[in-house]
Scaffold this motif. Structure first.
Motif, PDB file in Angstrom:
ATOM      1  N   LYS A   1       0.688  -1.034  -0.042  1.00 44.74           N
ATOM      2  CA  LYS A   1       0.050  -0.168   0.207  1.00 44.74           C
ATOM      3  C   LYS A   1       1.207   0.955   0.098  1.00 44.74           C
ATOM      4  O   LYS A   1       0.506   2.069  -0.699  1.00 44.74           O
ATOM      5  CB  LYS A   1      -1.300  -0.128   1.056  1.00 44.74           C
ATOM      6  N   THR A   2       1.885   0.802   1.292  1.00 48.58           N
ATOM      7  CA  THR A   2       2.855   2.642   0.735  1.00 48.58           C
ATOM      8  C   THR A   2       3.327   2.809   0.139  1.00 48.58           C
ATOM      9  O   THR A   2       3.757   3.979  -0.182  1.00 48.58           O
ATOM     10  CB  THR A   2       3.472   2.550   2.283  1.00 48.58           C
ATOM     11  N   THR A   3       4.079   1.513  -0.578  1.00 47.51           N
ATOM     12  CA  THR A   3       4.549   1.692  -2.302  1.00 47.51           C
ATOM     13  C   THR A   3       4.031   2.325  -3.542  1.00 47.51           C
ATOM     14  O   THR A   3       4.622   2.876  -3.405  1.00 47.51           O
ATOM     15  CB  THR A   3       5.355  -0.013  -2.013  1.00 47.51           C
TER      16      THR A   3
ATOM     17  N   PHE B   1      -3.622   9.582   2.046  1.00 45.42           N
ATOM     18  CA  PHE B   1      -3.383   9.033   3.340  1.00 45.42           C
ATOM     19  C   PHE B   1      -2.608   8.282   3.726  1.00 45.42           C
ATOM     20  O   PHE B   1      -3.228   7.157   2.600  1.00 45.42           O
ATOM     21  CB  PHE B   1      -4.993   9.371   4.032  1.00 45.42           C
ATOM     22  N   ASP B   2      -2.049   8.153   4.006  1.00 45.07           N
ATOM     23  CA  ASP B   2      -0.658   6.314   4.847  1.00 45.07           C
ATOM     24  C   ASP B   2      -1.773   6.255   5.912  1.00 45.07           C
ATOM     25  O   ASP B   2      -0.941   7.084   6.865  1.00 45.07           O
ATOM     26  CB  ASP B   2       0.328   6.391   4.437  1.00 45.07           C
ATOM     27  N   GLU B   3      -2.465   5.657   6.227  1.00 48.40           N
ATOM     28  CA  GLU B   3      -2.859   4.896   7.901  1.00 48.40           C
ATOM     29  C   GLU B   3      -2.742   6.221   8.217  1.00 48.40           C
ATOM     30  O   GLU B   3      -2.274   6.298   9.267  1.00 48.40           O
ATOM     31  CB  GLU B   3      -2.272   3.715   8.770  1.00 48.40           C
ATOM     32  N   PRO B   4      -3.649   7.377   8.118  1.00 47.31           N
ATOM     33  CA  PRO B   4      -3.542   8.538   9.334  1.00 47.31           C
ATOM     34  C   PRO B   4      -4.157   8.347  10.443  1.00 47.31           C
ATOM     35  O   PRO B   4      -3.625   9.409  11.289  1.00 47.31           O
ATOM     36  CB  PRO B   4      -4.296   9.400   7.766  1.00 47.31           C
TER      37      PRO B   4
HETATM   38 MG    MG Z   1       2.717   0.863   4.856  1.00 48.54          MG
END
Ligand code: MG
Ligand code: ADP
Lengths: 352, 262
Positions: A43-45, A158-161
């Motif tokens: 996901k982050t990638t 948004f990354d796991e905000p």
């Molecule tokens: Mg991540």
């Protein structure tokens, strides 16, 4: 200005390891799409590639009809909200929010005006002169949100905000994020590993596994009609029972599970049923009864759920978890039949 | 509630302090002695040996050289050390472990060996004049402080802050100056001070790199001592000590000394 985001056939590697595999997502203008998947699924990638911090091995990222793939990160005009807030520690709340405006050459009086207006929207105007170190987690994330929104980006990511916030605040914040996002009509890509969060905040959710999108659909479709075994398990269809069609009579299909248990299923309810298929049910989609048409089972451990009993059952088709009415309690070791409730089941193509 | 200290431990600590401070007391005493030879306790009190420093032009000139070399050498080491420390921390995962060790080699190698190899490579090998040789030599000598101390403050820097700035439209180089540098300021100042003090007190590197006409203060002290064993040596040492104490006092007032030991 609302535009769509298109991610086309993205592949990414860290060294020799491929972490994204031919990943495609499109987010319509003004839509909020979540990437949902367990830790390490990429996901982050994906987000970092869209933001321009990582280059994909192949594939394209487009915002509207603008191809971003080779554009440097600082020229992409994307609002980012991070899990750990990533506020500028040496700048006040006000300066943090005004930072992006300053980069855009906006005069200091306009900056102050717009930053103040944004701080008012997130309810932090009284804290404008504080340093980030003097804020709580929820306040920090509001500043981060204001900082990303104030530049009026065509895309928000948004990354796991909410991962670093406590449970109560998480729910409040996600409502707040959704309201701001809708009010501005900003196209958004939202990453989380929390199913409830993804389902409650999103227009559509992409369920990811090992660098692939398993299904991209509305929360309702994902929850009721998963397209494959992975998504089915992910949304709680604990029991996946392989079945074989043995007879067809109009819309009624007679199918057999391992061990010979027969079920009659209507194609009006399930759509076309193939010769080989998988019947997927949640525990509450199977009713445990003393007799009747269903899958014969030997009952094991019983758990009291309040609204029902839940049994671990041994069947010829493997271990199955099923619920039973409170009025009819079975002891471990009893034999019973498990009757599927068609409206609570779904049918999967084993090919997928 | 106060922590209880074992009496033996207390006595030991006092002994260590005495041991550390005694030479300083002796030097100060000797610098005030009204004799033509070094002695302690001082016999009579005079400031003439301090006045004498300023009459000997060699002391004046070498002091100026020492300051110039310390400032330029330390500056050069930071110019190399800050980007190196940044790269070592930012790209930690992708870099081999020994790369970080490379930058502290000047501390690990015996100073006399390091000095001699500098003489062979810079002065003889490259044929550089004394003054630039000294600056380059001192820059390399103090490079470990620049890399390690700046690196320590970068280690606690959250690089997603840098990405936040970039995403808000700030180009990478500008981001370094407007976001990264202000947050590692204390580390850079600490590195400068440690490096400066190391450079200004250095003998073993300078002894190889100084040459005819150009010398540093510590080397001049040694040279003077070979000819005259008078209290001037003690008074110069006291002055050098005062410079160090002065620098420390500035640190204490602006940043607090604890950040040097953190
Ligand atoms: Mg991540
Ligand atoms: N810098 C990196 N170097 C090598 N592998 C990485 C790096 N960052 C992430 N990975 C690997 O890539 C995969 C996907 O990571 P990531 O996108 O961060 O997952 P997620 O955000 O879904 O938890 C993981 O298996 C992770 O271990």
């Amino acid at each position: 200005m609302t535009v769509s985001l298109t991610i086309e056939n993205l592949s990414a590697h860290y060294g020799q390891t491929q972490v994204l595999k031919d990943l495609s997502i499109s987010v319509a203008a003004g839509e909020l799409v979540s990437l949902l998947g367990s830790s390490g699924c990429g996901k982050t990638t994906t987000l970092r590639i869209v933001a321009g911090f990582l280059a994909p091995t192949s594939g394209h990222v487009k915002l509207g009809d603008r191809d971003l793939t080779t554009l440097p990160a600082h020229a992409r005009d994307i609002g980012l909200v991070f899990q750990n807030y990533a506020l500028f520690p040496h700048l006040t709340v006000m300066e943090n929010v005004a930072f992006g405006l300053k980069q855009r050459g906006i005069s200091s009086s306009d900056r102050a005006k717009r930053a103040t207006a944004m701080l008012e929207r997130v309810g932090l105007a009284p804290l404008a002169d504080r340093l980030p170190a003097a804020l709580s987690g929820g306040q920090k994330q509001r500043v981060a949100l204001a900082r990303a929104l104030v530049i009026e980006p065509p895309l928000l990511m948004f990354d796991e905000p909410l991962s670093n916030l406590d449970a109560k605040l998480r729910v409040d914040m996600r409502v707040e994020i959704r309201q701001l996002q809708k009010a501005n009509g900003t196209t958004s890509l939202y990453v989380t590993h929390d199913q409830e969060e993804a389902f409650s905040i999103s227009d559509r959710v992409a369920i990811m596994n090992a660098g692939r999108i398993m299904q991209l659909d509305t929360p309702e479709v994902l929850y009721q009609k998963p397209a494959n075994a992975f998504v089915a398990r992910f949304v709680g269809f604990e029991n996946l029972i392989p079945m074989k069609t043995v007879a067809r009579d109009g819309v009624i299909v007679t199918a057999e599970a391992a061990g010979g248990a027969r079920l009659h299923l209507s194609q009006d309810a399930f759509g076309p049923i193939k010769d080989d298929f998988v019947l997927a049910t949640r525990p509450d989609g199977l009713v445990t009864r003393g007799t009747g048409e269903g899958i014969p089972a030997t009952l094991g451990t019983r758990t009291y759920l309040g609204r029902a009993y839940q049994y671990k059952c041994e069947t010829a088709a493997g271990e199955i978890t099923a619920n039973g009415a409170l009025s009819e309690m079975f002891e471990p070791g009893a034999t019973a039949v498990l009757v599927p409730l068609p409206e609570q089941c779904c049918i999967l193509d084993p090919e997928n | 509630m106060t922590a209880r200290i074992h009496p033996l431990l207390g006595a030991f600590a006092i002994l260590v302090f005495l041991f550390l401070l005694a030479p300083l007391v002796i030097i100060v005493g000797a610098s005030l002695s009204d004799t033509t030879y070094l002695t302690f306790p001082p016999q009579g009190l005079t400031l003439r040996w301090f006045a004498n420093i300023f009459e000997i032009s060699a002391f004046r000139n070498t002091a100026i050289t020492s300051f110039q070399v310390a400032i330029l050498g330390t500056g050069l080491s930071l110019l190399i050390g800050i980007p190196a420390a940044y790269a070592l921390n930012r790209y930690r995962v992708g870099l081999p472990k020994w790369l970080g060790t490379l930058f502290i080699l000047p501390i690990l190698v015996p100073e006399i060996v390091f000095g001699f190899s500098l003489l062979k490579t810079i002065t003889i090998g490259l044929g550089l004049p004394v003054y630039p040789s000294l600056i380059i030599g001192h820059a390399l000598l103090v490079l470990p402080y620049s890399v390690r101390v700046v690196g320590a403050s970068l280690a606690s820097f959250d690089f997603s802050v840098e990405e936040a700035a970039i995403s808000l439209g700030c180009p990478p180089l500008k981001t370094f100056f407007t976001v990264v540098l202000p947050n590692i300021r204390a580390g850079v100042i600490a590195a400068f001070i440690l490096a400066f003090i190391t450079s200004i007190n250095d003998v073993s590197i300078s002894v190889f790199l100084t040459g005819p006409g150009i010398s540093t203060l510590p080397i001049q002290i040694l040279a003077h001592m070979e000819q005259f064993f008078d209290p001037t040596i003690a008074s110069v040492s006291v002055l050098l000590m005062l410079v160090t104490v002065g620098v420390m006092a500035i640190v204490e007032m602006t940043l607090g000394l604890t950040f040097l030991t953190k």
